[in-house]
Design an enzyme around this catalytic site. Structure first.
Site, PDB file in Angstrom:
ATOM      1  CE  LYS A  14      -7.033  45.101  24.200  1.00 53.64           C
ATOM      2  NZ  LYS A  14      -6.324  45.242  22.879  1.00 53.64           N
ATOM      3  CG  PHE A  47     -13.997  46.677  20.591  1.00 54.80           C
ATOM      4  CD1 PHE A  47     -14.473  46.758  19.297  1.00 54.80           C
ATOM      5  CD2 PHE A  47     -12.862  45.918  20.919  1.00 54.80           C
ATOM      6  CE1 PHE A  47     -13.972  45.918  18.218  1.00 54.80           C
ATOM      7  CE2 PHE A  47     -12.337  45.123  19.984  1.00 54.80           C
ATOM      8  CZ  PHE A  47     -12.931  45.000  18.750  1.00 54.80           C
ATOM      9  CG  ASP A 104     -14.731  43.453  27.786  1.00 55.68           C
ATOM     10  OD1 ASP A 104     -13.425  43.357  28.100  1.00 55.68           O
ATOM     11  OD2 ASP A 104     -15.117  43.280  26.420  1.00 55.68           O
TER      12      ASP A 104
END
Ligand SMILES: Cc1ncc(COP(=O)(O)O)c(C=O)c1O
Length: 401
Positions: free
Chosen positions: A250, A136, A221
């Site tokens: 995040k 993702f 990532d």
């Protein structure tokens, strides 16, 4: 005005299905809703609130910067952005930083940079991007297409091209795909949304070697794994595999939206003036909060604390499971923990989350079969114990139907 969950259905685009609870304030790892019911937060805003809610260092940074300057855009640089970039560079393999506002945007920049470099240095033939099933990387059209879940990328018309996928941890399949036409490989150094799956050592090292062999950029990532989540500042440091480009978001802002792409000077030079940009990227408020979060997390005490808290979390979760036998495996690294539901509960991970809300504990899922926990990196031991006691009641509720 009555502000409640019903209002969501009236005025919001229906792409989310939020819980019936509306939290209104938080402190540390505790959150209170509109009715003043208290919850222990094991969700952390999906691995974002690395220092819990309203950590004084972040509140101070926000207040201080809020009284200085909020926004300039990138026609001018600003002090918080420069300071945060310098700290990121000093603490990692990277030499250059590009700021964005989210994980998807940081990844979009990484992918565009990789394509640009390949085009300029090798020619148009070298455009293939390899990524992994269940990976993702965000919801822009490029990142969602690179992500390995067709359900998220189908249904929007023609997709960006030359993107292929193989299974995570399948080095043989990866070796068959990669060639001199591969421009980049994007991977999470621990798959988060895909179910909390760690790479094997052999896989991580093998991917790195094959990328080097074929002049393909390795993009890690670290949107979910970065900034202390695994007990390392960045997960690559624990793996002993260094990417060419790394993305972070995040926890980088501890709750304030920010993203960053980190890379080397040699690679960064391909994003020359005018090739890419963002109005808000590197916004002073975001970077001031990001700097405070980074300073607080990047200490030996906090990083070692993550590993100690992981041990306690696993011990308590294992004890719950020994009693109820609802999970077949507890996995993950640091405070990114996944509990895989046993055969009997397959597809029902969300029931544990919903039961948790009823018992006053917030958790997450990672797909239909994994309950995910991403609490604050500085959650007190007492809150872990109390939250797990509540989670045990939630498990009992699911077991008893
Ligand atoms: C590994 C990974 N990359 C990218 C993203 C997307 O980040 P954002 O939602 O900030 O765009 C996420 C979000 O869950 C993520 O877990």
């Amino acid at each position: 005005m009555t502000v409640n969950r019903e209002l969501f259905d009236q005025v919001m685009v229906p792409n989310y299905a939020p819980s019936s609870v509306i939290p209104v304030r938080g402190e540390g790892s505790r959150v209170w809703d509109q009715q003043d019911r208290e919850y222990i937060d094991f969700a952390g805003g999906i691995a974002v609130n690395c220092l819990g809610h309203c950590h004084p260092a972040l509140v101070n940074a926000l207040k201080e910067q809020g009284e200085k300057i909020w926004h300039l855009s990138n026609v001018m640089t600003n002090e918080p952005a420069l300071r945060l970039a310098k700290k990121l560079v000093d603490a990692t393999f990277a030499e250059k930083v590009y700021f964005a506002n989210s994980g998807a945007e940081a990844n979009e920049a990484a992918l565009k940079l990789a394509r640009r470099l390949a085009l300029e240095e090798f020619g148009a033939e070298k455009s293939q991007i390899i990524a992994f099933n269940k990976g993702f990387h965000g919801r822009t059209f490029f990142t969602v297409t690179v992500g390995g879940q067709a359900a998220y990328s189908d249904g929007f018309g023609p997709k960006p091209g030359d993107i292929v996928h193989c299974d995570y941890n399948d080095l043989a399949a990866f070796e068959k795909l990669i060639s001199d036409k591969t421009c980049a490989v994007m991977m999470e150094p621990l798959q988060g949304e895909g179910g909390i799956v760690s790479p094997t050592d052999e896989f991580a090292k093998g991917v790195r070697e094959l990328c080097t062999k074929h002049n393909a950029l390795l993009i890690f990532d670290e949107v979910q794994t970065g900034v202390g989540r695994t007990g390392e500042l960045y997960a690559y440091q624990g793996l002993g595999v260094t990417p060419d480009i790394l993305t972070s978001a995040k926890a980088l802002g501890g709750g304030f939206p920010i993203g960053a792409m980190l890379t080397t000077t040699e690679i960064a030079k391909h994003l020359k003036v005018g090739t890419h940009g963002s109005t808000y990227g590197g916004n002073p408020l975001a970077c001031a909060v990001g700097e405070a979060a980074f300073d607080t997390v990047n200490t030996p005490e906090v990083l070692a604390g993550v590993k100690a808290k992981e041990a306690l979390f696993r011990e308590l979760l294992t004890a719950v499971n020994d009693k109820y036998k609802v999970f077949s495996e507890i996995r993950g690294q640091g405070l990114l923990i996944g509990a895989v539901v046993a055969e009997q509960y397959k597809g029902r991970a969300k029931e544990f989350l919903v039961a948790g809300i009823n018992e006053g504990v917030m958790s997450l899922v990672a797909g239909a079969d994994v309950v995910r926990f991403t609490p604050s990196l500085v959650i007190p031991e007492a809150d872990i114990r109390e939250g797990m006691a509540r989670f045990e009641k939630a498990v009992a509720a699911v077991v008893n139907g």
